[in-house]
Design a protein around this motif. Structure first.
Motif, PDB file in Angstrom:
ATOM      1  N   GLY A  55      -6.912 -12.578 -16.375  1.00 16.97           N
ATOM      2  CA  GLY A  55      -7.133 -13.532 -15.289  1.00 16.97           C
ATOM      3  C   GLY A  55      -6.889 -12.942 -13.909  1.00 16.97           C
ATOM      4  N   ILE A  56      -6.363 -11.719 -13.870  1.00 18.36           N
ATOM      5  CA  ILE A  56      -6.162 -11.075 -12.557  1.00 18.36           C
ATOM      6  C   ILE A  56      -7.337 -10.145 -12.288  1.00 18.36           C
ATOM      7  CG2 ILE A  56      -4.744  -9.518 -11.160  1.00 18.36           C
ATOM      8  CD1 ILE A  56      -2.323 -10.418 -12.620  1.00 18.36           C
ATOM      9  N   THR A  57      -8.038 -10.401 -11.211  1.00 15.67           N
ATOM     10  CA  THR A  57      -9.070  -9.453 -10.778  1.00 15.67           C
ATOM     11  C   THR A  57      -8.773  -9.069  -9.334  1.00 15.67           C
ATOM     12  OG1 THR A  57     -10.477 -11.331 -10.193  1.00 15.67           O
ATOM     13  CG2 THR A  57     -10.953 -10.220 -12.283  1.00 15.67           C
ATOM     14  N   PHE A  58      -9.208  -7.885  -8.981  1.00 22.22           N
ATOM     15  CA  PHE A  58      -8.968  -7.493  -7.593  1.00 22.22           C
ATOM     16  C   PHE A  58     -10.111  -6.638  -7.054  1.00 22.22           C
ATOM     17  CE2 PHE A  58      -7.710  -3.090  -8.398  1.00 22.22           C
ATOM     18  CZ  PHE A  58      -7.217  -3.130  -9.693  1.00 22.22           C
ATOM     19  N   THR A  59     -10.294  -6.745  -5.750  1.00 19.45           N
ATOM     20  CA  THR A  59     -11.283  -5.904  -5.077  1.00 19.45           C
ATOM     21  C   THR A  59     -10.557  -5.070  -4.027  1.00 19.45           C
ATOM     22  OG1 THR A  59     -11.752  -7.739  -3.590  1.00 19.45           O
ATOM     23  CG2 THR A  59     -13.322  -7.367  -5.359  1.00 19.45           C
ATOM     24  N   PRO A  60     -10.978  -3.821  -3.896  1.00 12.88           N
ATOM     25  CA  PRO A  60     -10.295  -2.982  -2.906  1.00 12.88           C
ATOM     26  C   PRO A  60     -10.670  -3.368  -1.477  1.00 12.88           C
ATOM     27  CG  PRO A  60     -11.992  -1.728  -4.090  1.00 12.88           C
ATOM     28  CD  PRO A  60     -12.033  -3.116  -4.626  1.00 12.88           C
ATOM     29  N   LEU A  61      -9.721  -3.169  -0.577  1.00 13.03           N
ATOM     30  CA  LEU A  61      -9.962  -3.342   0.856  1.00 13.03           C
ATOM     31  C   LEU A  61      -9.516  -2.043   1.516  1.00 13.03           C
ATOM     32  CD1 LEU A  61      -8.272  -6.839   1.304  1.00 13.03           C
ATOM     33  CD2 LEU A  61     -10.729  -6.408   1.312  1.00 13.03           C
ATOM     34  N   MET A  62     -10.344  -1.523   2.395  1.00 11.46           N
ATOM     35  CA  MET A  62      -9.983  -0.254   3.037  1.00 11.46           C
ATOM     36  C   MET A  62      -9.542  -0.464   4.466  1.00 11.46           C
ATOM     37  SD  MET A  62     -10.320   1.728   0.570  1.00 11.46           S
ATOM     38  CE  MET A  62      -9.849   3.219   1.445  1.00 11.46           C
ATOM     39  N   GLY A  63      -8.392   0.078   4.779  1.00  6.79           N
ATOM     40  CA  GLY A  63      -7.906   0.027   6.152  1.00  6.79           C
ATOM     41  C   GLY A  63      -8.142   1.372   6.815  1.00  6.79           C
ATOM     42  N   GLY A  86      -7.831   5.642   5.633  1.00 13.53           N
ATOM     43  CA  GLY A  86      -7.910   5.686   4.178  1.00 13.53           C
ATOM     44  C   GLY A  86      -6.913   4.777   3.481  1.00 13.53           C
ATOM     45  N   TYR A  87      -6.297   3.892   4.247  1.00  9.95           N
ATOM     46  CA  TYR A  87      -5.325   2.967   3.670  1.00  9.95           C
ATOM     47  C   TYR A  87      -6.011   2.063   2.653  1.00  9.95           C
ATOM     48  CZ  TYR A  87      -1.701  -0.658   3.544  1.00  9.95           C
ATOM     49  OH  TYR A  87      -0.742  -1.546   3.153  1.00  9.95           O
ATOM     50  N   ARG A  88      -5.423   1.969   1.450  1.00 11.20           N
ATOM     51  CA  ARG A  88      -6.055   1.173   0.403  1.00 11.20           C
ATOM     52  C   ARG A  88      -5.180  -0.037   0.077  1.00 11.20           C
ATOM     53  NH1 ARG A  88      -8.335   1.461  -4.987  1.00 11.20           N
ATOM     54  NH2 ARG A  88      -8.096  -0.706  -5.690  1.00 11.20           N
ATOM     55  N   THR A  89      -5.798  -1.199   0.133  1.00 16.36           N
ATOM     56  CA  THR A  89      -5.084  -2.383  -0.309  1.00 16.36           C
ATOM     57  C   THR A  89      -6.065  -3.242  -1.105  1.00 16.36           C
ATOM     58  OG1 THR A  89      -3.697  -4.236   0.392  1.00 16.36           O
ATOM     59  CG2 THR A  89      -5.513  -3.642   1.844  1.00 16.36           C
ATOM     60  N   ASN A  90      -5.633  -4.411  -1.541  1.00 14.60           N
ATOM     61  CA  ASN A  90      -6.478  -5.206  -2.422  1.00 14.60           C
ATOM     62  C   ASN A  90      -6.469  -6.692  -2.101  1.00 14.60           C
ATOM     63  OD1 ASN A  90      -7.001  -2.977  -4.504  1.00 14.60           O
ATOM     64  ND2 ASN A  90      -4.772  -3.090  -4.485  1.00 14.60           N
ATOM     65  N   GLN A  91      -7.552  -7.319  -2.501  1.00 14.08           N
ATOM     66  CA  GLN A  91      -7.628  -8.764  -2.485  1.00 14.08           C
ATOM     67  C   GLN A  91      -7.546  -9.187  -3.949  1.00 14.08           C
ATOM     68  OE1 GLN A  91     -11.316 -10.242  -0.939  1.00 14.08           O
ATOM     69  NE2 GLN A  91     -10.393 -12.178  -0.302  1.00 14.08           N
ATOM     70  N   LEU A  92      -6.686 -10.149  -4.224  1.00 13.35           N
ATOM     71  CA  LEU A  92      -6.443 -10.517  -5.621  1.00 13.35           C
ATOM     72  C   LEU A  92      -6.938 -11.919  -5.918  1.00 13.35           C
ATOM     73  CD1 LEU A  92      -4.550  -8.193  -6.298  1.00 13.35           C
ATOM     74  CD2 LEU A  92      -2.888  -9.855  -7.038  1.00 13.35           C
TER      75      LEU A  92
END
Lengths: 387, 377, 386
Positions: free
Chosen positions: C190-198, C201-207
């Motif tokens: 049930g957990i999906t995530f998409t990457p977000l780039m700052g 090269g900073y990598r974070t996610n939307q969950l």
């Protein structure tokens, strides 16, 4: 768009410069100079520059007024620009816009001749930036108003003939709709003036009004319209010494440059120190930017454009530039900067020490920068009102 | 004193704004960073058709003879949208240089082409350890029987790889006096011995290292005076600096607009964040700073247009713009928070551009020293 | 008694770390192999559990030791993400220690000591600085909570197994009284995530959390007291990398000074340029002050003193010094400063250039300085509420 003055404006400026040079030579600064100087500039018509000719003025645009203020300040003329600035921007400007014919004929010519001065009677102990909190009342009785209350920071009720007073004429409505403005003769019975000394060395009177009778004809404009007049007049009041601040800064700067080129510290000429060069260049840039803004505002005034936004931006820039300027100058003068006027080794005649103390005034006078920045944010940029 | 814009200027600004908002969306800006050329030839052609390329060139070369102030307005609009193009490089750094210092043949050959969009030009001045100091320039041009041989490395040459002509500032003699001994050559990009290396830059723009190895230039390609070219280069740099200031002010204004919009609608603690006094003051500070910067830029531009001495004004404008643009983007980052940090937001583009522009053509310290020289020496 | 010296023991500890780093890293290039073997070695030393009580497998040392550790690791550019471990320790570690049950502490804290990092899953699109706006729901159903919602800027989802989740368990209570904290398995169904780039090269996610099951034994502390725990934890979270910023800046500064001493621009040595000298002096002063504030805060934490004031003050000062350093340093590097990592003429290997982008995160992460300053004004200086 062009950034130079007209031939007439240049001639006008030169006239003032020549006059100042002639009147203010070395050794001419005797105790009776101020009186004769002020008389002469009044005779020249330089006080009523932007008052229409039919009321005894020169009918010239705001740019002339600014040029006059700038050069008077630059040459350290023995006038207090504030006196003229506050009178013109309050009584003068408001009379022009909202005064009756009788008031215009009564006051404008006298202002143009430098015969009367008028200060601002708005603030009260509990009402500083937020003037809607005033409590002074003006109750109509036949052909008079009876005024009771207390005002603060009424410069200069001790020496000026008039005060433009803000009072409540209707206490049943929200404050902004029940305020009126009155032209008060400071010698009226019932007025008590108590001076206070500020850090700057200036006196700033407190005024107590005890059943003061003011003729109804001294109401300015319409009853209960005072708040609107006050708001509309704000830009003019905030920038009433338009020109003087630039003139003063230019003068100090020229003196400082000379000082730097002649003074050594630790074996090195100040003007050759890289850090001091940076500071001087910053100061020069600040002065230039301020001057551009001031003259732009004057130009906008002659064109009849709304001045609220430019006045706020210019005022904030001016205050912050002035504080930077004064700080840098004090630093530049090193230990000597602390010495006050007339102390022998004081650089620049010790003027900076007094100016440094006065500078603090700028942070709060006429609505300090913080308050104006909020105005810029909400009025000019459209941000929601602060909470 | 007249702070008003003429009707033509107002129309120019409006047309430019509408045109650029359509033709230069951020997607295009990002694409150009990856694109080999770094600009859009079709857009360049449209700009030629709009008359922008000939805006400040005389009618005898097909231009419209507009003022430098007109150009500054256009550049403000270009800076607003971060238009990636060799416009300033071609027209300001090189076109006006050739107009002022070129001989009739050179003007005839090149200026027409510029106006028609058929020639892109760039200036090769800086070197690995040399930014804008004439006396430190090392790239040499040595005479031989066929002309001059240029040898050395130039750095930070914008759009070098697609320029039809490079104006290369070389050392031809001794610097017996400050600025002496330099000559500028018009280098045709078809000359052999030229090598271009792209530079990876903060702003992802197209700047190159250009290596000259025995590049032979005929004598008739000397631009201006021999051994005394710096005078003209200095004036070129003044114009280019003010042009850059205009772009910077346009960029800063757009960032402020973006920030205010965001602050109005982002809600935290049950209120729009734009109602917080601290943020209001940040925005007000930026607004004041932009006004001061813009005023100084306009004055400098006017003086350039009038042919008046302008060294102080140019330096004042750049010192103000340098600090204004970077501070604006930094405060905007603070106010936007996380969203403004993400690459898909517009702010990173301005953030990087501002920092680059801060030091291009001299940072605030460099210009303050120039002001001090005028005032004190 | 104010004393600006470290104890013998603390000095010895610092020296131990320096020696360790020299042995493990000198002469070695920053390859993946070196990186991947470094952290296990730290675990062997027990240093990833420095402040975890001994009963849970840690070394039971105080905050000063942790600060020394972070400072030296950062200064020597050790291949460990101090930010990751810092957050793990100060958020999950502290909260579990303070409010977890004995079982939870015995289950999870030793894992921290063994080098496992735990993430933080609080922020949402509408909840940045204002955590009371969290909308992700957690509804108790039998022996599980069913979690639904959306999280934003969650940096560790793609690299860590477990995370600390904050979700709403009571929608009828006032916003700040309806939140709870849970330990969540990132690999749950049930957990999906998409990457977000700052930038940089900073990598974070939307969950996206879609009927995710979280065992009820993973609730930390009491239901609906999550926001309280969050506020109490703030001082620790604000300065989660205590010491690392100081070490990193000290290193960058030294590199900058070295560069200035070796580099000529326009015929003059940078280090002889009076303006450059002024700027460097200012930086040195600020970094020194930053260090004082950092250690003072660590000392206070070690003494069990209230940290709210010092943590906010330190955070503001550190962030402003850090960001100003990046901006000023990049300006001093002139035209060459534009060159990115890997470019031929890039000064300092392009590191300041990269930091200017990457570190822009600090303008707003963990609450913007504006917010923290308001906090200082209201809570520490006693000014009326805004």
């Amino acid at each position: 768009m062009h950034f130079c003055f007209t031939e007439e404006q240049e001639k006008f400026r030169q006239e003032i410069v020549d006059f100042c040079k002639a009147e203010l030579q070395e050794g001419s600064r005797t105790p009776d100079l101020p009186v004769s100087f002020r008389r002469k500039i009044a005779e020249k018509g330089w006080i009523g520059l932007s008052i229409p000719k039919e009321y005894g003025g020169q009918g010239l645009g705001a740019i002339y007024r600014v040029i006059f203020m700038e050069e008077m300040a630059y040459w350290r003329a023995p006038i207090v620009a504030y006196d003229y600035g506050v009178t013109m921007s309050l009584l003068g400007n408001m009379c022009l816009r909202h005064g009756s014919e009788a008031q215009k004929s009564e006051y404008l010519p006298k202002i143009a001749k430098g015969e009367i001065f008028c200060g601002q009677g708005y603030s009260e102990p509990q009402a500083g930036n937020d003037l809607s909190l005033i409590q002074t009342t003006a109750i109509r009785q036949d052909d008079h108003y009876i005024i009771n209350g207390q005002k603060m920071w009424v410069h200069d009720a001790q020496t000026y003939r008039y005060t433009l007073l803000m009072a409540k004429t209707d206490i049943t409505v929200p404050p902004e709709r029940g305020i009126s403005l009155f032209i008060i003769d400071n010698s009226s019975p019932g007025i008590t003036v108590i001076p206070q000394i500020a850090m700057s060395g200036q006196t700033t009177p407190q005024v107590f009004l005890d059943n003061v009778l003011v003729p109804a004809r001294n109401l300015l404009g319409e009853e209960n319209m005072g708040w609107e007049y006050y708001l509309e007049n704000k830009p003019f009041y905030w920038n009433k010494e338009q020109g003087a601040e630039t003139g003063m800064m230019r003068r100090i700067f020229d003196d400082i440059v000379r000082y730097s080129k002649e003074t050594k510290r630790n074996g090195v000429l100040l003007s050759q120190s890289a850090v001091i060069r940076q500071r001087l260049a910053s100061m020069a840039t600040d002065i230039r930017a301020l001057r551009l803004l001031i003259y732009r505002m004057a130009w906008m005034e002659t064109k009849g454009f709304d001045l609220s936004d430019i006045a706020s931006l210019t005022r904030v820039f001016h205050v912050e530039a002035w504080i930077r300027f004064v700080n840098k100058t004090m630093q530049l003068m090193g230990l000597g900067g602390q010495l006050s006027r007339r102390q022998v080794p004081a650089p620049l005649g010790g003027t900076m020490e007094a100016l440094y103390r006065q500078a603090a005034l700028q942070l709060m006078q006429r609505a300090g920068p913080s308050y104006i920045k909020s105005t810029i944010a909400t009025h000019h940029l459209g941000l929601p009102p602060a909470w | 004193m007249d702070y008003g814009f003429s009707e033509e200027q107002k129309i120019l600004r409006k047309t430019a704004r509408d045109f650029l908002s359509k033709e230069c969306p951020k997607a295009m800006v990002r694409q150009m960073a990856e694109d080999e050329k770094g600009y859009s030839p079709s857009l360049w052609k449209k700009m030629a058709e709009m008359g922008w390329l000939g805006l400040v060139l005389p009618s005898e070369y097909g231009g419209s003879g507009g003022s430098f102030l007109d150009l500054v307005m256009l550049l403000e609009e270009m800076g607003r949208v971060l238009l990636p193009s060799p416009f300033s490089t071609t027209i300001v750094m090189c076109g006006l240089y050739i107009l002022e210092a070129g001989n009739e043949q050179q003007k005839k050959d090149i200026l027409h082409k510029i106006v028609k969009g058929e020639a892109i030009l760039t200036l090769a001045l800086s070197e690995p350890d040399v930014e804008y100091d004439p006396d430190s320039i090392t790239v040499k041009a040595v005479a031989n029987s066929d002309g001059y041989l240029i040898n050395g490395n130039k750095l930070f040459v914008p759009y070098a790889h697609i320029a039809n002509y490079l104006l290369c500032v070389t050392r031809t003699g001794e610097n017996i006096d400050k600025g002496k001994g330099l000559t500028t050559f018009i280098v045709d990009n078809s000359s052999s011995g030229l090598n271009y290396t792209p530079l990876k830059t903060l702003a992802r723009d197209k700047q190159y290292e250009v290596t000259f190895k025995d590049v032979l230039i005929p004598e008739h390609n000397i631009l201006g005076d021999f051994d005394n070219g710096w005078r003209d280069v200095e004036r070129t740099l003044q114009r280019a600096t003010v042009a850059l200031c205009a772009e910077m002010n346009g960029g800063a204004q757009n960032v402020l607009d973006m920030t205010v919009e965001y602050a109005k609608q982002r809600v935290q603690f049950d209120r729009p964040i734009g109602s917080m006094q601290a943020l209001q003051h940040h925005c007000a500070n930026i607004a004041v700073s932009i006004e001061a910067s813009r005023s100084a830029t306009y004055e400098a531009a006017w003086r350039i247009g009038e042919g008046l001495p302008c060294s102080i004004e140019v330096s004042m404008a750049k010192s103000l713009a340098s600090e204004c643009y970077t501070q604006t983007t930094q405060l905007s980052m603070l106010i936007h928070g996380g969203v403004g940090y993400m690459e898909d937001h517009d702010l990173p583009l301005y953030y990087r551009q501002a920092k680059t522009a801060e030091v291009t053509l001299g940072d605030a310290d460099y210009h303050r020293e120039k002001i001090a020289q005028e005032l004190l020496d | 008694m104010v004393n600006f010296k470290f104890t013998e023991e603390q000095e010895a500890f610092r020296q131990e770390i320096i020696n360790f780093i020299k042995v493990e890293l000198s002469g070695k290039t920053n390859t993946a192999t070196v990186r991947s073997s470094f952290v296990p070695k730290l675990v062997e030393k027990g240093w990833l559990g420095l402040t975890i009580p001994e009963e849970y497998g840690g070394l039971g040392r105080d905050a000063v030791y942790l600060t020394i550790f972070n400072e030296e690791m950062a200064y020597h550019q050790a291949p460990i993400s101090l930010s990751l471990y810092g957050r793990s320790n100060s958020v999950f570690g502290k909260i579990c220690l303070q409010h977890g049950s004995q079982e939870q502490r015995q289950k999870w804290l030793p894992r921290l000591a063994q080098g496992e990092a735990f993430g933080q899953c609080f922020t949402e699109p509408e909840a940045g600085t204002d955590m009371t706006r969290i909308q992700t729901r957690a509804v108790l159903q039998g022996d599980h909570y069913i979690v639904n919602g959306q999280k934003m800027f969650i940096t560790t989802t793609h690299i860590l197994r477990y995370t600390l989740l904050m979700a709403r368990t009571n929608i009828n209570a006032p916003a700040e009284s309806g939140l709870s904290m849970f330990i969540m398995d990132n690999k749950s169904t049930g957990i999906t995530f998409t990457p977000l780039m700052g930038m940089g090269g900073y990598r974070t996610n939307q969950l996206f959390l879609d009927n995710v099951e979280v065992p009820s034994e993973n609730l930390i502390g009491e239901e609906n007291r999550g926001y309280e725990y969050y506020l109490e934890n703030k001082p620790f979270y604000l300065n989660k990398e205590k010491g690392a910023e100081v070490g990193a800046l000290r290193r960058s500064f030294e590199q900058l000074v070295k560069y200035a001493k070796e580099t000529t621009r326009d015929g003059h040595l940078l280090a002889n340029n009076p303006i450059v000298r002024q700027r460097l002096a200012e930086m040195a002063t600020n970094i020194r002050t930053m260090r004082h504030l950092t250690y003072r805060m660590a000392f206070m934490e070690a003494q069990g003193l209230d940290l709210f004031y010092i943590a906010s003050i330190a955070r503001v000062f550190i962030v402003e010094t850090w960001l100003k350093f990046n901006s000023t340093a990049l300006q001093l590097l002139g035209l060459n400063g534009q060159l990115q990592r890997g470019a031929h003429y890039a000064p300092l290997g392009g590191s300041i250039n990269w930091h200017y982008e990457y570190d822009a995160l600090q303008y707003f992460t963990r609450g913007s300085p504006s917010y923290t300053k308001s906090y200082i004004a209201m809570h520490d200086l006693g000014l009326p509420e805004n």
